[in-house]
Design a protein around this motif. Structure first.
Motif, short mmCIF file in Angstrom:
data_model
loop_
_atom_site.label_atom_id
_atom_site.label_comp_id
_atom_site.label_asym_id
_atom_site.label_seq_id
_atom_site.Cartn_x
_atom_site.Cartn_y
_atom_site.Cartn_z
N HIS A 125 -2.83 7.90 7.37
CA HIS A 125 -1.78 6.92 7.68
C HIS A 125 -2.33 5.57 8.14
CE1 HIS A 125 1.40 9.83 7.10
NE2 HIS A 125 0.72 10.68 7.84
N GLU A 126 -3.63 5.40 8.05
CA GLU A 126 -4.25 4.15 8.50
C GLU A 126 -3.70 2.93 7.75
OE1 GLU A 126 -7.09 7.56 9.08
OE2 GLU A 126 -5.98 6.81 7.35
N GLY A 127 -3.55 3.05 6.45
CA GLY A 127 -3.03 1.95 5.64
C GLY A 127 -1.61 1.57 6.02
N ALA A 128 -0.78 2.58 6.27
CA ALA A 128 0.61 2.31 6.66
C ALA A 128 0.67 1.62 8.02
CB ALA A 128 1.42 3.61 6.68
N VAL A 129 -0.21 2.01 8.94
CA VAL A 129 -0.23 1.36 10.25
C VAL A 129 -0.66 -0.10 10.10
CG1 VAL A 129 -1.35 1.32 12.50
CG2 VAL A 129 -0.55 3.48 11.56
N GLU A 130 -1.66 -0.34 9.26
CA GLU A 130 -2.08 -1.73 9.02
C GLU A 130 -0.95 -2.54 8.40
OE1 GLU A 130 -5.80 -1.91 6.91
OE2 GLU A 130 -6.75 -0.56 8.36
N ASP A 131 -0.17 -1.94 7.50
CA ASP A 131 1.00 -2.62 6.94
C ASP A 131 2.02 -2.94 8.02
OD1 ASP A 131 -0.10 -2.53 4.39
OD2 ASP A 131 1.14 -0.83 3.73
N ALA A 132 2.22 -2.00 8.94
CA ALA A 132 3.16 -2.22 10.04
C ALA A 132 2.71 -3.39 10.91
CB ALA A 132 3.31 -0.96 10.88
N VAL A 133 1.41 -3.45 11.19
CA VAL A 133 0.87 -4.57 11.98
C VAL A 133 1.14 -5.89 11.27
CG1 VAL A 133 -1.26 -5.64 12.83
CG2 VAL A 133 -0.92 -3.18 13.10
N ASN B 180 3.43 -6.60 9.12
CA ASN B 180 4.85 -6.88 8.92
C ASN B 180 5.63 -7.09 10.21
OD1 ASN B 180 5.80 -6.70 5.97
ND2 ASN B 180 4.23 -5.14 6.16
N CYS B 181 4.98 -6.98 11.35
CA CYS B 181 5.68 -7.20 12.63
C CYS B 181 5.88 -8.71 12.84
CB CYS B 181 4.88 -6.61 13.79
SG CYS B 181 5.68 -6.86 15.38
N PRO B 182 7.12 -9.18 12.82
CA PRO B 182 7.37 -10.62 12.96
C PRO B 182 6.94 -11.16 14.33
CG PRO B 182 9.44 -9.44 12.63
CD PRO B 182 8.34 -8.43 12.61
N GLU B 183 6.89 -10.31 15.32
CA GLU B 183 6.54 -10.75 16.67
C GLU B 183 5.06 -10.53 16.99
OE1 GLU B 183 8.88 -12.39 17.94
OE2 GLU B 183 10.46 -11.61 16.63
N GLN B 184 4.33 -9.92 16.05
CA GLN B 184 2.91 -9.56 16.25
C GLN B 184 2.73 -8.75 17.54
OE1 GLN B 184 0.93 -13.37 15.98
NE2 GLN B 184 0.91 -13.26 13.77
N ALA B 185 3.63 -7.79 17.71
CA ALA B 185 3.63 -6.96 18.91
C ALA B 185 2.75 -5.73 18.80
CB ALA B 185 5.07 -6.53 19.24
N ILE B 186 2.23 -5.45 17.60
CA ILE B 186 1.43 -4.25 17.38
C ILE B 186 -0.04 -4.62 17.27
CG2 ILE B 186 1.06 -2.22 15.93
CD1 ILE B 186 3.92 -2.76 14.81
N THR B 187 -0.88 -3.88 17.97
CA THR B 187 -2.31 -4.06 17.83
C THR B 187 -2.95 -2.71 17.56
OG1 THR B 187 -2.64 -3.88 20.22
CG2 THR B 187 -2.44 -6.10 19.32
N ILE B 188 -4.07 -2.76 16.85
CA ILE B 188 -4.86 -1.55 16.61
C ILE B 188 -6.29 -1.85 17.03
CG2 ILE B 188 -3.41 -0.56 14.82
CD1 ILE B 188 -5.25 -1.76 12.73
N LYS B 189 -6.95 -0.81 17.52
CA LYS B 189 -8.35 -0.94 17.94
C LYS B 189 -9.14 0.21 17.36
CE LYS B 189 -7.37 -3.30 22.19
NZ LYS B 189 -7.66 -3.47 23.56
#
Length: 64
Positions: free
Chosen positions: A45-53, A55-64
């Motif tokens: 699901h790594e690719g889907a999470v990157e897509d979610a990041v 597509n977030c209009p507020e840039q509220a999602i981060t991944i590390k």
């Protein structure tokens, strides 16, 4: 490789795009704001999470 996901609750505006893109990782709370179901991304699901990041209009999602 382990990827951790975080949602900044101060930035999230409840657009729910992350939940639509990757419901295996993101859910919505009782007010419609994003919450992380699995802080560590399930394999595949790594690719889907990157897509979610992306597509977030507020840039509220981060991944590390």
């Amino acid at each position: 490789m382990t990827v951790d996901v975080f949602v900044d609750k101060d930035l999230c505006q409840g657009h729910a795009r992350c939940n639509l893109i990757c419901p295996e990782v993101f859910d919505l709370d009782e007010h419609g704001f994003a919450v992380v179901l699995a802080q560590e991304v399930p394999p595949g699901h790594e690719g889907a999470v990157e897509d979610a990041v992306q597509n977030c209009p507020e840039q509220a999602i981060t991944i590390k």
